[in-house]
Each structure stands twice: as C-alpha cells, then as structure tokens.
Design a protein around this motif. Sequence first.
Motif, PDB file in Angstrom:
ATOM      1  N   LEU A 210      -7.977   3.911   1.464  1.00  0.00           N
ATOM      2  CA  LEU A 210      -7.037   3.197   0.567  1.00  0.00           C
ATOM      3  C   LEU A 210      -6.832   4.067  -0.694  1.00  0.00           C
ATOM      4  O   LEU A 210      -7.814   4.559  -1.255  1.00  0.00           O
ATOM      5  N   VAL A 211      -5.593   4.213  -1.094  1.00  0.00           N
ATOM      6  CA  VAL A 211      -5.321   4.969  -2.340  1.00  0.00           C
ATOM      7  C   VAL A 211      -4.558   4.043  -3.298  1.00  0.00           C
ATOM      8  O   VAL A 211      -3.552   3.444  -2.917  1.00  0.00           O
ATOM      9  N   PHE A 212      -5.106   3.887  -4.527  1.00  0.00           N
ATOM     10  CA  PHE A 212      -4.354   3.059  -5.504  1.00  0.00           C
ATOM     11  C   PHE A 212      -4.694   3.519  -6.921  1.00  0.00           C
ATOM     12  O   PHE A 212      -5.665   4.238  -7.128  1.00  0.00           O
ATOM     13  N   VAL A 213      -3.888   3.076  -7.894  1.00  0.00           N
ATOM     14  CA  VAL A 213      -4.111   3.460  -9.306  1.00  0.00           C
ATOM     15  C   VAL A 213      -4.888   2.314  -9.970  1.00  0.00           C
ATOM     16  O   VAL A 213      -4.421   1.157  -9.995  1.00  0.00           O
ATOM     17  N   ASP A 214      -6.080   2.659 -10.433  1.00  0.00           N
ATOM     18  CA  ASP A 214      -6.894   1.610 -11.045  1.00  0.00           C
ATOM     19  C   ASP A 214      -6.177   1.105 -12.332  1.00  0.00           C
ATOM     20  O   ASP A 214      -5.709   1.895 -13.131  1.00  0.00           O
ATOM     21  N   GLY A 215      -6.065  -0.213 -12.521  1.00  0.00           N
ATOM     22  CA  GLY A 215      -5.420  -0.736 -13.737  1.00  0.00           C
ATOM     23  C   GLY A 215      -4.053  -1.277 -13.423  1.00  0.00           C
ATOM     24  O   GLY A 215      -3.603  -2.257 -14.005  1.00  0.00           O
ATOM     25  N   LEU A 216      -3.370  -0.610 -12.442  1.00  0.00           N
ATOM     26  CA  LEU A 216      -2.054  -1.150 -12.091  1.00  0.00           C
ATOM     27  C   LEU A 216      -2.195  -2.232 -11.022  1.00  0.00           C
ATOM     28  O   LEU A 216      -1.276  -2.990 -10.784  1.00  0.00           O
ATOM     29  N   VAL A 217      -3.372  -2.204 -10.311  1.00  0.00           N
ATOM     30  CA  VAL A 217      -3.473  -3.111  -9.154  1.00  0.00           C
ATOM     31  C   VAL A 217      -4.471  -4.212  -9.482  1.00  0.00           C
ATOM     32  O   VAL A 217      -5.264  -4.105 -10.415  1.00  0.00           O
ATOM     33  N   ASP A 218      -4.420  -5.260  -8.662  1.00  0.00           N
ATOM     34  CA  ASP A 218      -5.346  -6.401  -8.835  1.00  0.00           C
ATOM     35  C   ASP A 218      -6.477  -6.215  -7.822  1.00  0.00           C
ATOM     36  O   ASP A 218      -6.306  -6.437  -6.628  1.00  0.00           O
TER      37      ASP A 218
END
Lengths: 386, 368, 527, 69
Positions: free
Chosen positions: C66-74
């Motif tokens: 999984l790749v995501f931007v910490d802070g933008l996602v819940d």
Amino acid sequence: MKKIFILVFLLLCSLFLVGCWDAREINTLFIVTGIAIDKSEQEGFFDVSVIGIKTSPSRGGSQSSDDKDKKIVLKTTTRSIRDAFFHLNLNYDRTLYLQHNQIVIFGEDVAKDDLHRHLEFFVRSENSRMETLMLIVEGRADEVFKMDVKQEQNSTIYLFTHIQTISRRVKHYKISVLNFIANLLTEGFHSVIPIFAVNKNDDDDMPINMTGFAVFRNNKMIAKITDLEALGFVLLKGDVKNTNRTIISYDGMVSFDFDDIKTKKEIIYKDNYPIKIKITIEITASVEELLGFEKYSIQDLNRELHNIVQQEIINVATQTFKYFQELKVDVFGIGLSIYQHHPKKWNNLRNDWDNIFASLEVEINPKVVIKDYGQIVSIYNPGGVK
Amino acid sequence: MTIAETKISGRQFMYSIICFIQASAILNAFISNITYQESWLVVIFAFIIFIPSVFMYGALINRFKDKNLIQIIIQIFGPVLGRIISVIYLIFFLSITMFNITDLTDITKTSMLPTTPYIILVMMCILITAWAVRSGLRVLTIYSKMYVFLASFIIILSIIFLFNVIEIGNLFPIFSLPLKKYVQGIHILNAIPFGELVVFLLIAPNVQMNKKQTYKYFFLGASIGAFSFFLTVLRDISVLGETFGMFVFPSLVAFRLIRITEAITRIEILFIVILIILLIFKISILYYVTVITVSQIFNLKKYKNIVLSVGFFLMTAAIVLSANSIQHTLAAQNGAPFIWVTLQIIFPFILLLISLIFNIKSPKEESK
Amino acid sequence: MFSFIRRKLKYLRNRPKGPKDEFTYSFLSNNLRDNIHNIQSIFGNSADIVIRNFTFGKDSSYEGALVFVDGLVDNIFISRSILSPLSDWKDTLESKDNLIEFIEKQILQNPEVKRLSTYDDAISDCLNGNTILFVNDCDTCLSISTKGFEKRAVTEPQSEAVVRGPREGYTENIRTNTSLIRRKIKSPSLRIENYVIGEKSKTNVALIYLEDVVNPDVLKKLRSRLKRIKVDAIFESGVLEEYIEDSSFSPFATIAYSEKPDVTAANILEGRIAIVVDGTPFVITVPMLFIESFQSAEDYYGRNLYTYLIRIVRYVAYLIAVFGPAFYISLVNYHQGLIPTTLLVTIINAREGTSFPIIIEIIIMLFAFEIMREAGIRLPRPMGQAISIVGALIMGEAAVNAGLVGAPVVIVVAITAVASFLIPNQSETIPVLRIFVLILATFAGLFGLVIGLLAILIHLASLTSFGVPYFSGFTRYNQDSIIRTQLKSMTKRPEGIAKNNIVRRGSNMKNYSIKENEAEDRVGVQI
Amino acid sequence: MIVIGVIYLLIMIMDFYPIIKHKKVKHLIINLMFIIPGLIFLFLAAKGIIVKSWITIIWEFLKSLGISY
C-alpha cells in the motif's frame, strides 16, 4: 487596453504641468457683505466704502464674542466702481471676494443725479452678483457701516435680514439691481426704492429705520414719499401679503390688518386715447383692535366698519395717485400693461406717456371683506354698561 | 462598407436626439436680442416649420437603409463630384464642432473658471471626447437616457425654484415686432438647434430600427427636445423679462436668481455643471460625425487612428477662429442661418428628390 | 522602429523551453519490487510517503503493498476497509490475472475504487489523498479514495457579516464547498466540471453552472481561458481571477467573489458560472456586473421598502466616497460662492491657523486614514478594532489642535472613509478613483471633477466582463438595479447573462392581499 | 500655449505608433493633413492673432450680395 490608459495618464500629466489659475486659498479672501457709494467732495469722484467680515483663528466653531472689531470697513475715492475695487485690492492684503455681497447702499445725493452708472459693473462683470439688493440712505451711505449691531455680524447682514423679513409681507420693499435695470429698460415704467435713515441717538437698539420710498424717474431720484403715502403706493401696486392701517373715526378707533391685497387696473379709452383708469382693490381685512363704537349693535357695526375702511382706502389711494400724477411718474405699470396687451395702441402713446398719465382721471372702488373680528364677539366698554 | 459595425437600439437613437437639442437649449442667446420677449413664440413656429424636414430626414434614412449621408452623396453624384460635396459637408461639420466648443469654453469661463486660459478648457474637452469617440458609438450613446433624465430634472427643478420670481406678464406683448424679425428668428432656430439634426443622418445606419420606427423615433426625439428647448426659453423670459435680450447666457442669470432659504442661494454652478455634461455629449457626437465623414471621404477601414489629429485641428482652430462672444453671436445670428440651412435642410431635400426621380436606392434595397 | 526590432530579437533569444517532463517511466511493471523501487525514486523517499508491504491469501501466497501520503489519508479507514478484509481472505484463486479484479469487486468495501495502469495517474492520485494498492505480478494497481485530512468546520464568514440570512460560509476544502452549493440548488441540471490547474500545485478548480440557464459563449470563453493558464501554482481564487479576467489594468473588478453559498447560489440561478478553487473559502462568480457590487445578500431577506432606502444609501455612499474630497476642494478653492456665508466664515476661521494648502491637508489625512485602516486589519483581531477607532479619534483631534489640518478636512475625510466601507467589494476601486478625481479637481475645480466623472463613465461603458457589458446605465436591469421590485414581480433574469429562459418560474403570483379582497368582493362577504 | 500644444502632440504619438507599425500610409497623410494646419493655427494663437472666422467671411460676402437681415 494599454492605449486607453496611456491616454488617461497623459491627460493627467498634462494637467499637472498646467498649474491652477483660479484656485484662491480660502483664507486669503476678504468676504465683502456690503458696498456703499457716496458723492465725494471732488467733482465726478465717488467714495466707495466696502464692509466685510473679520475672521479670527478660533478652535472649533466658537465665535469670539466681542463685537467691537467684528467688521472691517475699507474706503477709497475713485471715478468708477471697477477702479474702486482695483484700488482696494491693491492696498489690502486679502483679495476682495464679491460673490457673497448682499446689499448695495446709495447715498441720497448719489441717487439724485445718476444711479445707473454705478450698477453697470454689477450686471456685466462675472465675479459680482446681479441680484444684490439696493437701498437708499438719507444723508451719507457710509454711516450705515458705523452702526454697531448686537445681533448680526455686521450692519449689512442686519439690513439684509431686515429687508428679507419685511419683504416677506410686502413684496415691493425688496428690489434688486436686476429689477432696477429691468425697470429702466421698460418704457414708461419707473422704479421705487425703499429709503432708510440712520438713527443718530445710539442709546436704543434700533440703529436704522425705514422712512418710506424714494421715487425714481428712470435713473434719477426725484422725490421721497413718507410712510403714509407708502401705504397708498402699496395699495395701488397690489400683490401684497399683509399690511395694516389704524383709522380713528368720530365713534372710536379701529385698526385693520389687510391680509391679501389684489388690484386690477382697467383703462377706459375714448377713440383709443386713455382718459380714465378704474382701479378695483380687493382686500380681505381683519379687525385687530376695536375701541369705542359703543352705540352700534353687532349687526350694523359690521356695516359701519365697512364704510369706514372703504372711505379710508379711497382717500389714501386717490391722494397717492394724485401725488404721483403731479410728479408725472408712472410707477404702477399702467403704461406697461398697455404695452403688453395692446402694443399697437402703445406705439402712439409712447412718447408723451407722462403727460397722459398725469391727465388720467382715477376712480378707485375697493372691495373689502372683513374676515374675522378676532377672539372677542361683542363690543365691551370699560364702564361695564351693557 | 459601414465603418462602425456596432449597432445601437432605436430608443438610444431617440434619447441622443433629445439630449442633442437639450444641450443647445442653453445657447438661446441667438434669438434673445432679435425677438426679445416673443422668443418663445418663435420657438413654436420654428418647430412647426421644422417638422416636414424631420419626415424628410426619416424618408432619406429609410431609402438608403445602411448608408450614411456621405455614402448617399457619393452614390448619387459619383465619386469625384460626390467627394467635393462631402468636403463641403466636412467643413460644415468642423465649423459646427468649433462653434459648440467655443460655446462650451465661454460658459465655463463665465460661470466657473474666469482666469484659466482658453486652450486648457478646449484641450480637456477634446481629450475626453476623443476618448469617447475612440471607444465607439455604443459608448457614446449609452448614457443618453441618463443625460435626458438629468437635463429634464434640471429644467423642472429650476422652474419650481424660480416660481416666486416668474412674472407671467413678461411673456407679453405678442406679435409686436415687425415680420422680418420673426422670419430671421425662425431661420436662426432652424439652423442652430434643429438643423443640426442632419448630423444624425450619419449615425442612422448604425441604428437597428425598421421603417416605421425611424419616423417614430426621429419625430419623438425632435419634439421632446424642442419642448424642453421651449420650456427653457419660456422660463428665461418669464424670469428676466425685459433684460432677456441683454445677456450672453440668459439661463446662467436665471439660475443665479434662485434663492430658497438663506443657505441655498448662488447654486447656479450645480445647474451649469450638468448643462456642461450635456454640451460635452453633444460635442462628442459632432466630433464622431466629423471623423466618420473624414474616413468616408478617404474610405479608410478604421477611423480610430485619425481621431486625435482631427481633434488637434479642432482645438487650435477653435481658439484662433473665435473672437469674443459678441462677434461669435453676431456670426451665429446673421451668417449661420443662410449657410447652414442650405446644407442642413435644402440639400438633403434635393438628394431625396433626385433619388425619387431617378429611383436610385441603396443596392441592398433591391437585393432584398 | 529600431526599438521594435530589438525587442523582437531579444524575445527570440531566450524563449523558454517546454516544461521538463518529470516521470521517466510510464507504465507499471508487474513485478512488485520494481514498482515500489520506481515509486521511491520518484518521491525521493520524502518522509511523509508511507509504503506498507503485506501478504494475504491462503497461507500468504500473494504479496501486496500500500502506498499513501501520511496526513492526507484517514489511517483508521485504511486499516478497517482495506487491510482487514484482505487479511481475513484466506482461500486462493486459480489464475493470477483476474486477481486485481476479484479484489476490487469482492474484497474491498470502499465506495470509490479505480484501476490505474500508469505511474502519472498513480502519483497524482496518491498526492490527492488516495491510497494505491500494488499486487505482485499484476500490472495494474487500485486507487482507493481515503481522504481524511483535517478540514475547517463550516463557520460564519468573516468578510460578509449579515443580520438576517444563512450564516454558513465556505471552507478551504473544495468538496465541502461544492456540497454546500449542491445543497442549495438540488436541480439535476446543475453541472460541476473539474479542472486541474498549476504545474506544481495541481489545484482542483470546479466550474459550477446550471445547464439550461447558463450563457453558452461565456462558458466557452471561460473554458478556453482556463485551459490557457500555464502557471506553477494557484493558491487563491484571486490569483485565478487575475489570469482569466478581461482587462486586468482597469481599477474595476470584473469578477465577483463571495464567501456565502446563498449568494453564489443566487448568482448561479441568474445564469452565472461559479468557480470554486481548492484551498480558499472565496468562490468567484463570472460574469460580474457593476450593479452587483451594490446588491448584498440581505437585500432579498429584509423588508421590501427598507431595501429601496438601503440601495439609495449605498449609491449615495459610493458617490460620497469617490467624489467627496474632490467636491470639497473644488468648493473651497474655486467656487466659494456655493458655500453659505456663515459656513464660509467658520471654515475660514478654522483654516486661519493652518498653513498647508488644502490639497496637502487632504492628502495627509487620506494617507493617515489608509495607514490606520491597514493597521486595523493587520493587527490580531481584538487589538485591531481598538487601534483603528482610537487612532482615528486621537489623530483627528490632535491634528486639528496642532493646527496641522483644518477641522472641516477631518470631517470630509472621515465621511468619505466610512462611506467606502458600505460597499465591500468595491473597496479596492474607490481609493484609486478618489485620487484620480482629486487631482483633476485641484487643477480645474468643478470642471475637472466633471471631466473625471465622464472619464470614469466612458471607461465603465467600454469594460466588458466575459463579453457581457459591465455597466450600461441603470436601465438594462430595471427590476433589480436601483430599486428592488417586489420578489413576486421579479420575473426576468438580467439580460445578457441568462441564455434563453429569461422568465423565472412562478411569475403569476399576485399580491395575496389583492387576491383575497377580490375573492371577498365577488362573494360579497363583509368582514 | 506652445507647451500645451506640445503636450497634445505627445498624446498624438500614441495614435501614430500603430500607423507606423502597420505602415498605413493613407492614415499618415490624413493625419498630417490635419496636424499641419493645426500647427499653423497654434503659432497664430501663440502670437495672439485672431483670424476672422470662416462664417463671418461668408456672411460679409452674402451681405455684399444683399442676402441678409
């Protein structure tokens, strides 16, 4: 879009270079409120004196109260009005500002020889106003400026407000430069200007009082009429809001208030040559004071008062009209009404109208309506006898 | 090849006609020292005589739907002769614009800025009108409705304020002057305020209105304008009476006599400022028409670039060619009627006759 | 001529090259390692990028990341709706190729899932707050919307206080703003088009309009102008305004902005187009008319007659704000006749002490006022209010006593300053016009003022906002320009803005009081 | 007086720039046709010479022919 704004920018900078011609800093102005013109000793010269408001630096709007130095009077003697103002401007630190001028006052001797030559400046030049009021003063005009006035800022403002209040009742007290010149232009119509006298003893607070009218033939003053004839003049002229008359008769004294005077003039011709003038004066009067007349009942009191009033009006009006006929001066606009309604007839009357006017037969028929008798309904007399 | 393709609505055309005549209402000094108190009568007669030429103008506009006056002349008289006549018309338009510019500067000098030199006032007026002309006909006539309301508001307000000074007696006597004076008065009026409507023959092609509307709008505009002109003259005569003939600008003196309470006196400048706006509107229309004639004669595609140079000529000529105001009014009273009326009324009438006789129509007319 | 040629050459020499293309690889590979490696090299392992490897399926036979931007996602949402269903899926599939599709359809429970195949989409989605799911030996990945960053709650707008009417204002998040508008206009024909502008900032810009009412050529113009914007970043709708407006050199704003959804909704209903920019609570509506700035939201909620009065007060305030000082100067310097005598004397008395000419005094006071106003805004809220009021009072009083400035000048400047507050969205144009007319009035008195007025009018007439004439006198929209006619009889939309159905629905409502009286008369019932 | 004339010419430059740029010779000639008499008038005005206006000349001519009031 760029081009438009270059145009605007250049419009602006062109104005910058140009500087301002007409800008007058407001504290370099001397606000003139009155001008007085008198005959001076040297022949052909006039001494012109100008009165203005003295301004003093004050915090906020509070006015410095001592009225001694509230007015400034400047005097010069010159040949013409324009030279006078040029001369004054030369010798006074502030430039005279004539737009706020309220009154032009003429001495009696100036009015006697020629008034028009002084008025030309007020009508022609741009920076003076032509609806300033005109006044004649007995004796020298610049005494008016010496009066110390408690209420107003200076004597001319006092005079101006004084005339404004009385002209609200009787229109003919107020005559402006423009009216005078308009009368000069109409053939056979002469103007009448109120005349004032400065009160010499300065103990009472009424520094100046009106002594009647000065009668003019074109631009020369030829006569003065006193207060009594003034009422006759006002009655004949008509269009008056309110004036009063006290009549003392055999039975008692009654004083009337004439509330609305309208006069209609009707000329009777004989083979288009005016021989007679019929003047009907419609007056609504009201009784303000009533003394005596005990022996009249309520009904016939009304009739009696009617007779008294009508008789009085006929006497006063005919007397004044005769007086003006002797002077051969038509101030009532009879010639004017002929000119306005029958121009053809006026052409052949034009040249010797003064004599025709003098020879006119006059017939006055007053229509008086006594409107109200005030708040008291019956006649009471001090003795208490019913 | 109409130069400006912007179309303005018929109503704006009518409002600009009204505004045009109302602007020249202040210049009633021409007839004042000829027919002193009866000038108001002369105005009525002049308008009655002017009505047929209004319909003549309407007919001319309808016959040549999208051609302005200069194109009609060139079409009828051929390119060479047509151009010569158009040059005469160009000189005529130039002199009208100069006439009005000198009037505008006279008014501002007498009422507001007595000591500013002449050229400043002329230049400011020219620059503003040049900017308005450069931005096209729509911008020119967009505010005409507002100006009309402003002008009529001023006329009515001044009558109310002057009510106590008005003397009905001043309007008489009637018909007391020789006939020659009346003829001259009518002749002048047909030249100065009413005849100048020939200018609208050049604006007409840019107006969207069908045949019937042309007559309606032209006549309505002319009559309302004439009525307000009549009201102004009536007010001035009844206030000034005998002295009506004396002044250069009688309305200016009439405004000066307004005295309501102690505070509201000497407010003639507020009235004059609005009349100046109207005069600037009138000058901008005349300026636009002059520029259109120039570009029509040399058939240029865009008229934007010659606006300022024509303005420069106008500015300097206005200063040099106008002496003092007395000579100016004399020229208007005697010279103008003869020269201008021929160009304003008689010549378009000849055009109409010729086009009727030889049945010349604008080509688009036949193709439709 | 030569300057012209020189400029041409200079332009040719340093013409900017095309934008540097950032991504070298375009399509995903089906090997998980390579994908992860490429993602890290693109993002340059910046701190807030999180890559979570995990295994799932029967005895963890499949591998995913999984790749995501910490802070933008819940984060809770991710673990609950992605990781837990994947981890308790225990069996296996026959072939690998329909694995991604199976996961998308069966396992994941998120509302919005998209399948992506190129790096560009993956990266931009990831930066927009989605999480990207890579699965070993599949060449497409899943982008799951899990936005969950902190948002400001819908609060009362600061700039447009209102006594009566809805108090909700926009927030920085584009979705809440569009939802606010959608709640106001529930008609299906409300279209929302999304654009991404800005090379670096990639801000989402949404166009909102009503399909059957909008003016098509304004829409066409707006779209073409938006496409032509090549800029690094758009942070505020004001920046966008600058790029798309007709004439950026004119003092008049031809694009209206507002912080209240009911105002924008009303504008959209009248046929305008609203532009919502992500990250700013100010929504701009296009095309704008000059008269719009004199209408406020409250006009339509208050009593009818009262709004007549308020409208006139606003116009008078605008005139005072622009022509106030100029008229004062032309009165005092050029036409002293206009001032009544007694007032003239008091003015002279007040000005006896001062030495500067009036124009200098007025300029001093104007700048003093501007300084105080700016200070009032820049300081923190409670202090700012106090400073500006106290400053005004003390400054005015002290200046008069010190003889620096005459008392009337202080009054004139104070009135013009307060008057310019009455019309909020013209407050940028008023100081500019005031200075322009002031200069003209100092040099030519009332004549100069008239020339200034005409210049402004001509400029206004030639201004267009997206093809719609900006100001054509008050006649065009007589129903709602100077005065607001009764709502019941306001049947027509402003011309030029709406496309065709000018008449709004519900135009046959008569005054109820009249209707009832008629009913009674017919029946003859005496009340 | 001359200064004002020069300022006006300054504004004219803005008008001339597009003409020179697109080399519209016809426009140039027309503009010059108006500017040169304008300059002559400007110098006349600077010297303060008032030329008898066009209308008065024709009016006197008409007067000599007898068509006048």
